[in-house]
Design an enzyme around this catalytic site. Structure first.
Site, mmCIF file in Angstrom:
data_model
loop_
_atom_site.group_PDB
_atom_site.id
_atom_site.type_symbol
_atom_site.label_atom_id
_atom_site.label_comp_id
_atom_site.label_asym_id
_atom_site.label_seq_id
_atom_site.Cartn_x
_atom_site.Cartn_y
_atom_site.Cartn_z
ATOM 1 N N LYS A 1 9.820 -13.403 23.288
ATOM 2 C CA LYS A 1 8.177 -14.217 22.727
ATOM 3 C C LYS A 1 7.094 -14.023 23.320
ATOM 4 O O LYS A 1 6.292 -14.794 22.327
ATOM 5 C CB LYS A 1 8.589 -15.849 22.487
ATOM 6 C CG LYS A 1 9.060 -16.728 23.007
ATOM 7 C CD LYS A 1 9.678 -17.626 22.741
ATOM 8 C CE LYS A 1 9.661 -19.190 23.694
ATOM 9 N NZ LYS A 1 8.058 -19.593 24.908
ATOM 10 N N ASP A 2 7.064 -14.144 24.222
ATOM 11 C CA ASP A 2 6.191 -13.869 25.135
ATOM 12 C C ASP A 2 5.738 -12.065 25.102
ATOM 13 O O ASP A 2 4.023 -11.692 26.011
ATOM 14 C CB ASP A 2 6.557 -14.070 26.355
ATOM 15 C CG ASP A 2 7.431 -15.405 26.741
ATOM 16 O OD1 ASP A 2 6.325 -16.619 26.331
ATOM 17 O OD2 ASP A 2 7.494 -15.880 28.058
ATOM 18 N N ARG B 1 1.445 -22.826 16.976
ATOM 19 C CA ARG B 1 2.595 -23.253 16.244
ATOM 20 C C ARG B 1 3.127 -24.278 16.692
ATOM 21 O O ARG B 1 3.216 -25.336 15.255
ATOM 22 C CB ARG B 1 3.856 -21.702 16.880
ATOM 23 C CG ARG B 1 4.561 -22.307 15.216
ATOM 24 C CD ARG B 1 5.935 -21.088 15.722
ATOM 25 N NE ARG B 1 6.379 -21.394 16.914
ATOM 26 C CZ ARG B 1 7.040 -22.028 17.444
ATOM 27 N NH1 ARG B 1 7.705 -22.583 16.689
ATOM 28 N NH2 ARG B 1 8.192 -21.740 18.766
ATOM 29 N N ARG B 2 3.650 -24.403 17.396
ATOM 30 C CA ARG B 2 4.150 -25.840 17.629
ATOM 31 C C ARG B 2 3.076 -26.907 16.785
ATOM 32 O O ARG B 2 3.118 -28.272 16.503
ATOM 33 C CB ARG B 2 4.596 -26.588 18.600
ATOM 34 C CG ARG B 2 6.230 -25.775 18.620
ATOM 35 C CD ARG B 2 6.724 -25.476 20.521
ATOM 36 N NE ARG B 2 7.348 -24.765 21.357
ATOM 37 C CZ ARG B 2 8.019 -23.960 22.319
ATOM 38 N NH1 ARG B 2 7.323 -24.239 22.751
ATOM 39 N NH2 ARG B 2 8.918 -23.484 22.572
ATOM 40 N N ARG C 1 0.733 -26.581 29.519
ATOM 41 C CA ARG C 1 1.484 -25.736 29.924
ATOM 42 C C ARG C 1 2.068 -26.393 31.275
ATOM 43 O O ARG C 1 2.323 -27.195 31.781
ATOM 44 C CB ARG C 1 0.097 -25.336 31.047
ATOM 45 C CG ARG C 1 -1.029 -24.700 29.736
ATOM 46 C CD ARG C 1 -0.904 -23.281 29.227
ATOM 47 N NE ARG C 1 -0.383 -22.325 30.122
ATOM 48 C CZ ARG C 1 -1.455 -21.624 30.966
ATOM 49 N NH1 ARG C 1 -2.903 -21.984 31.499
ATOM 50 N NH2 ARG C 1 -0.700 -20.910 32.072
ATOM 51 N N ARG D 1 7.410 -29.909 32.217
ATOM 52 C CA ARG D 1 6.882 -30.407 30.998
ATOM 53 C C ARG D 1 7.669 -31.699 30.444
ATOM 54 O O ARG D 1 6.511 -32.863 29.897
ATOM 55 C CB ARG D 1 6.458 -29.564 30.140
ATOM 56 C CG ARG D 1 5.771 -28.295 29.792
ATOM 57 C CD ARG D 1 5.684 -27.399 28.784
ATOM 58 N NE ARG D 1 5.833 -25.833 28.970
ATOM 59 C CZ ARG D 1 5.497 -24.681 28.651
ATOM 60 N NH1 ARG D 1 5.700 -25.009 27.087
ATOM 61 N NH2 ARG D 1 5.734 -23.537 28.431
ATOM 62 N N CYS E 1 1.284 -14.895 20.624
ATOM 63 C CA CYS E 1 1.816 -15.632 21.126
ATOM 64 C C CYS E 1 0.962 -16.986 20.404
ATOM 65 O O CYS E 1 1.114 -18.360 20.894
ATOM 66 C CB CYS E 1 2.197 -16.289 21.939
ATOM 67 S SG CYS E 1 1.189 -15.886 23.268
#
Length: 310
Positions: free
Chosen positions: A86-87, A132-133, A150, A156, A242
């Site tokens: 995804k990155d 997106r989230r 981040r 996190r 992304c």
């Protein structure tokens, strides 16, 4: 190169876990080969101050999480890069190739950590790293205060217990790979919260025509590869990366067909267009383009144009 394959990855615990996951079946398959690892720092790892990855990517001259690794591959410093797919941008560096995606794929879904959606009080503060989230959370709960976060997965997670956040959204894949799924959590339904294209999958990048490329050509999982190719084709057709709120979820059903669902959501969550389609598993890009066209017909281009404005 001899019998040594030099593998590059990011330096985080998660990146190292992903390399171990990829290497594990290969050790028995290639007993005469030594796999050596090398950590490569990316702009997104070195810069923890800049609030958004889109800004980091501009400074890095490409992608926040792949530019330096791709450079190391092209110059011959390493032979293979193991990415979180995804990155990785949908267009890889010239002279390099993505191998067939390994399988099985980890859980593609996102997880709300520290609470459930129903339990979150009105106006609760939730941390989310990707646009997106943020967008998809606000589409479900417009009352929430969603703030960008981040950092690595443990950091996190800690912000829900030691910080000012009521919950954070993280990828199930990373939590599973690190064994850090919190006791209080909700796995978000990908039908309504489609993941980032490629989420949960590994991207194995090599120099085109290299010894490593030839050695590893027969590895990978065709079914997983079809799913991520459809997702990435959709993202490419939308000219996304992304830093844009595009979710896509490909899976092969019991019917043997490839199913693709996707959503484009405005950053405030107020607008969302969705589409899904089914097609042959051996034509994943065609399916990706088809679903992207459906999204564009419904106004996805207008949503994305607002987001891309400087």
């Amino acid at each position: 190169m001899g019998d040594v394959v030099r593998i590059g990855s990011r330096a985080s615990k998660l990146a190292r876990a992903q390399v171990s996951e990829w290497i594990a079946p290969l050790i028995g398959q290639f007993p005469g080969v030594t796999f050596k690892r090398e950590a490569i720092l990316e702009g997104g790892d070195q810069d923890r101050v800049t609030p958004t990855l889109a800004e980091v990517a501009k400074t890095a001259g490409g992608s926040a999480f792949s530019t330096n690794q791709e450079a190391a591959l092209v110059t011959g410093r390493v032979d293979v890069i193991v990415h979180s797919l995804k990155d990785l941008p949908t267009t890889v560096t010239e002279g390099t190739t993505l191998l067939t995606t390994p399988g099985p794929r980890e859980d593609v879904r996102d997880v709300l950590c520290g609470a459930t959606l129903a339990e979150l009080p009105e106006g609760a503060t939730v941390g989310a790293g990707a646009p997106r989230r943020v967008a998809q959370l606000l589409a479900l709960r417009p009352d929430l205060k969603v703030v960008p976060i981040r950092g690595n997965v443990p950091g996190r997670l800690a912000r829900t217990t030691k910080g000012a956040l009521d919950a954070v959204v993280l990828a199930a894949a990373g939590l599973n790979r690190l064994g850090l799924m919190p006791e209080v959590h909700e796995v978000l339904d990908p039908h309504v919260f489609p993941p980032s294209p490629g989420q949960g999958a590994l991207g194995i990048q090599v120099r085109t025509g290299s010894t490593a490329a030839q050695l590893l050509a027969g590895t990978g999982n065709g079914e997983v590869d079809a799913c991520v190719r459809a997702e990435r084709a959709l993202l490419a057709e939308l000219h996304g990366g992304c830093s844009v709120p595009v979710g896509a979820w490909g899976r092969v059903g019991q019917d043997g067909l490839l199913h693709l669902s996707a959503a484009v959501t405005s950053t405030d969550g107020a607008q969302q267009v969705t589409a899904d389609a089914t097609g042959p598993a051996d034509e994943p890009e065609k399916l990706g383009f088809c679903v992207a066209a459906d999204l564009l017909n419904q106004g996805a281009a207008e949503i994305l144009a607002v987001i891309r404005k400087p």
